[in-house]
Design a protein around this motif. Structure first.
Motif, PDB file in Angstrom:
ATOM      1  N   TYR A  78     -41.143 -39.750   9.944  1.00  0.00           N
ATOM      2  CA  TYR A  78     -39.981 -39.865   8.707  1.00  0.00           C
ATOM      3  C   TYR A  78     -40.525 -40.234   7.672  1.00  0.00           C
ATOM      4  O   TYR A  78     -40.107 -39.586   6.376  1.00  0.00           O
ATOM      5  CB  TYR A  78     -39.055 -40.858   9.518  1.00  0.00           C
ATOM      6  CG  TYR A  78     -37.877 -41.239   8.471  1.00  0.00           C
ATOM      7  CD1 TYR A  78     -37.066 -40.200   7.757  1.00  0.00           C
ATOM      8  CD2 TYR A  78     -38.052 -42.499   7.835  1.00  0.00           C
ATOM      9  CE1 TYR A  78     -35.950 -40.734   7.114  1.00  0.00           C
ATOM     10  CE2 TYR A  78     -37.146 -42.911   6.882  1.00  0.00           C
ATOM     11  CZ  TYR A  78     -36.038 -41.983   6.239  1.00  0.00           C
ATOM     12  OH  TYR A  78     -35.127 -42.230   5.360  1.00  0.00           O
ATOM     13  N   ASP A  79     -41.422 -40.959   7.444  1.00  0.00           N
ATOM     14  CA  ASP A  79     -41.997 -41.797   6.242  1.00  0.00           C
ATOM     15  C   ASP A  79     -42.926 -40.753   5.469  1.00  0.00           C
ATOM     16  O   ASP A  79     -42.665 -40.656   4.381  1.00  0.00           O
ATOM     17  CB  ASP A  79     -42.800 -43.200   6.448  1.00  0.00           C
ATOM     18  CG  ASP A  79     -41.708 -44.182   6.830  1.00  0.00           C
ATOM     19  OD1 ASP A  79     -40.676 -44.155   6.264  1.00  0.00           O
ATOM     20  OD2 ASP A  79     -41.987 -45.025   7.696  1.00  0.00           O
ATOM     21  N   ALA A  80     -43.700 -39.988   6.182  1.00  0.00           N
ATOM     22  CA  ALA A  80     -44.785 -39.034   5.730  1.00  0.00           C
ATOM     23  C   ALA A  80     -43.866 -37.801   4.953  1.00  0.00           C
ATOM     24  O   ALA A  80     -44.225 -37.205   4.080  1.00  0.00           O
ATOM     25  CB  ALA A  80     -45.553 -38.551   6.791  1.00  0.00           C
ATOM     26  N   VAL A  81     -42.940 -37.248   5.697  1.00  0.00           N
ATOM     27  CA  VAL A  81     -42.403 -35.999   5.487  1.00  0.00           C
ATOM     28  C   VAL A  81     -40.798 -36.012   5.067  1.00  0.00           C
ATOM     29  O   VAL A  81     -40.448 -35.326   4.150  1.00  0.00           O
ATOM     30  CB  VAL A  81     -42.674 -34.980   6.648  1.00  0.00           C
ATOM     31  CG1 VAL A  81     -42.099 -33.503   6.171  1.00  0.00           C
ATOM     32  CG2 VAL A  81     -44.319 -34.998   6.896  1.00  0.00           C
ATOM     33  N   ALA A  82     -40.115 -36.418   6.166  1.00  0.00           N
ATOM     34  CA  ALA A  82     -38.707 -36.342   6.175  1.00  0.00           C
ATOM     35  C   ALA A  82     -37.944 -37.221   4.907  1.00  0.00           C
ATOM     36  O   ALA A  82     -37.232 -36.507   4.335  1.00  0.00           O
ATOM     37  CB  ALA A  82     -38.303 -36.832   7.550  1.00  0.00           C
ATOM     38  N   ARG A  83     -38.459 -38.336   4.931  1.00  0.00           N
ATOM     39  CA  ARG A  83     -37.908 -39.242   3.550  1.00  0.00           C
ATOM     40  C   ARG A  83     -38.321 -38.479   2.327  1.00  0.00           C
ATOM     41  O   ARG A  83     -37.400 -38.486   1.422  1.00  0.00           O
ATOM     42  CB  ARG A  83     -38.759 -40.400   3.599  1.00  0.00           C
ATOM     43  CG  ARG A  83     -38.304 -41.567   2.516  1.00  0.00           C
ATOM     44  CD  ARG A  83     -38.781 -42.906   2.756  1.00  0.00           C
ATOM     45  NE  ARG A  83     -38.416 -43.781   1.558  1.00  0.00           N
ATOM     46  CZ  ARG A  83     -37.572 -44.588   1.768  1.00  0.00           C
ATOM     47  NH1 ARG A  83     -37.085 -44.655   3.027  1.00  0.00           N
ATOM     48  NH2 ARG A  83     -37.135 -45.167   0.589  1.00  0.00           N
ATOM     49  N   PRO A  84     -39.567 -38.101   1.875  1.00  0.00           N
ATOM     50  CA  PRO A  84     -39.464 -37.263   0.637  1.00  0.00           C
ATOM     51  C   PRO A  84     -38.693 -35.955   0.557  1.00  0.00           C
ATOM     52  O   PRO A  84     -38.289 -35.732  -0.548  1.00  0.00           O
ATOM     53  CB  PRO A  84     -41.039 -36.778   0.622  1.00  0.00           C
ATOM     54  CG  PRO A  84     -41.833 -37.661   1.663  1.00  0.00           C
ATOM     55  CD  PRO A  84     -40.721 -38.078   2.626  1.00  0.00           C
ATOM     56  N   VAL A  85     -38.533 -35.215   1.666  1.00  0.00           N
ATOM     57  CA  VAL A  85     -37.842 -34.320   1.554  1.00  0.00           C
ATOM     58  C   VAL A  85     -36.129 -34.615   1.211  1.00  0.00           C
ATOM     59  O   VAL A  85     -35.619 -33.990   0.298  1.00  0.00           O
ATOM     60  CB  VAL A  85     -37.410 -33.283   3.000  1.00  0.00           C
ATOM     61  CG1 VAL A  85     -36.407 -32.270   3.178  1.00  0.00           C
ATOM     62  CG2 VAL A  85     -38.828 -32.625   3.149  1.00  0.00           C
ATOM     63  N   LEU A  86     -35.820 -35.683   1.817  1.00  0.00           N
ATOM     64  CA  LEU A  86     -34.213 -36.048   1.539  1.00  0.00           C
ATOM     65  C   LEU A  86     -34.256 -36.549   0.329  1.00  0.00           C
ATOM     66  O   LEU A  86     -33.179 -36.542  -0.517  1.00  0.00           O
ATOM     67  CB  LEU A  86     -34.034 -37.310   2.597  1.00  0.00           C
ATOM     68  CG  LEU A  86     -34.097 -36.906   3.940  1.00  0.00           C
ATOM     69  CD1 LEU A  86     -33.929 -37.823   4.954  1.00  0.00           C
ATOM     70  CD2 LEU A  86     -32.491 -36.166   4.186  1.00  0.00           C
ATOM     71  N   GLU A  87     -35.205 -37.300  -0.264  1.00  0.00           N
ATOM     72  CA  GLU A  87     -35.401 -37.906  -1.547  1.00  0.00           C
ATOM     73  C   GLU A  87     -35.403 -36.605  -2.673  1.00  0.00           C
ATOM     74  O   GLU A  87     -34.496 -36.581  -3.745  1.00  0.00           O
ATOM     75  CB  GLU A  87     -36.380 -38.508  -1.982  1.00  0.00           C
ATOM     76  CG  GLU A  87     -36.682 -40.083  -1.482  1.00  0.00           C
ATOM     77  CD  GLU A  87     -38.036 -40.960  -1.546  1.00  0.00           C
ATOM     78  OE1 GLU A  87     -38.938 -40.013  -1.881  1.00  0.00           O
ATOM     79  OE2 GLU A  87     -37.711 -41.947  -1.757  1.00  0.00           O
TER      80      GLU A  87
END
Length: 198
Positions: A78-87
């Motif tokens: 989540y922190d490494a990949v998914a969160r930046p995608v959502l941002e």
């Protein structure tokens, strides 16, 4: 940027490799991509109505596999990949808002089956990532995704085969609104049950 993505996706429908591109778009839509697979599915099914159910099957399988990828991103990265995608897509606030209120698998199932599956509200990638973040059982998630995405694409295929081009404008403009209203009613009933249950 969104308009360019939309136009590029639409242009894929005319290619010989359209079916492969449908699978690719359906896959990435469920995990990281903003443009829904319908943009490609609708013109393909209208151009070759005899293949509409085949296209629905391709889109469903690819969408479920993409959902598993989204679940995996939420669960493990989540922190490494998914969160930046959502941002990047400006969806992080919507995700965090849902995260505050979604705590069990049945609420995710309701979102997945009704709102994301039929109306893209919220976008399916938010639901798949959230399912991973809350550690929703993977098999339960997969069955839910098959029902949700399969129902959407099969209903679209049936409508397009039965009514052809005239139904396209209804699908593009009204189907999402109708599904959103039904989803809101079901969510309200689910919340009422949860609040009133002993």
């Amino acid at each position: 940027m969104l308009r360019r993505l939309y136009d590029w996706t639409m242009s894929l429908a005319a290619r010989k490799s359209a079916e492969v591109w449908l699978a690719v778009i359906a896959f990435v839509e469920s995990s990281v991509f903003l443009v829904p697979a319908d943009v490609l599915f609708l013109p393909m099914a209208l151009a070759k109505p005899e293949r509409s159910y085949r296209y629905a099957l391709v889109a469903t399988i690819a969408s479920v596999l993409g959902g598993i990828a989204g679940w995996t991103l939420g669960y493990y990265a989540y922190d490494a990949v998914a969160r930046p995608v959502l941002e990047f897509y400006g969806k992080l606030d919507a995700f965090e808002h849902l995260r505050l209120y979604i705590h069990d698998e049945w609420e995710i199932l309701l979102l997945l089956l009704v709102t994301s599956g039929f109306a893209h509200l919220p976008p399916i990638k938010i639901v798949t990532i959230l399912a991973g973040v809350i550690h929703m059982n993977l098999w339960f998630f997969v069955v839910s995704a098959i029902i949700a995405r399969g129902a959407r694409f099969l209903v679209l295929a049936w409508l397009l085969r039965r009514y052809g081009e005239p139904i396209r404008h209804f699908i593009e403009k009204r189907l999402g609104q109708i599904a959103a209203v039904i989803a809101a009613i079901l969510i309200a009933l689910g919340l009422a049950y949860k609040l009133l249950a002993p």
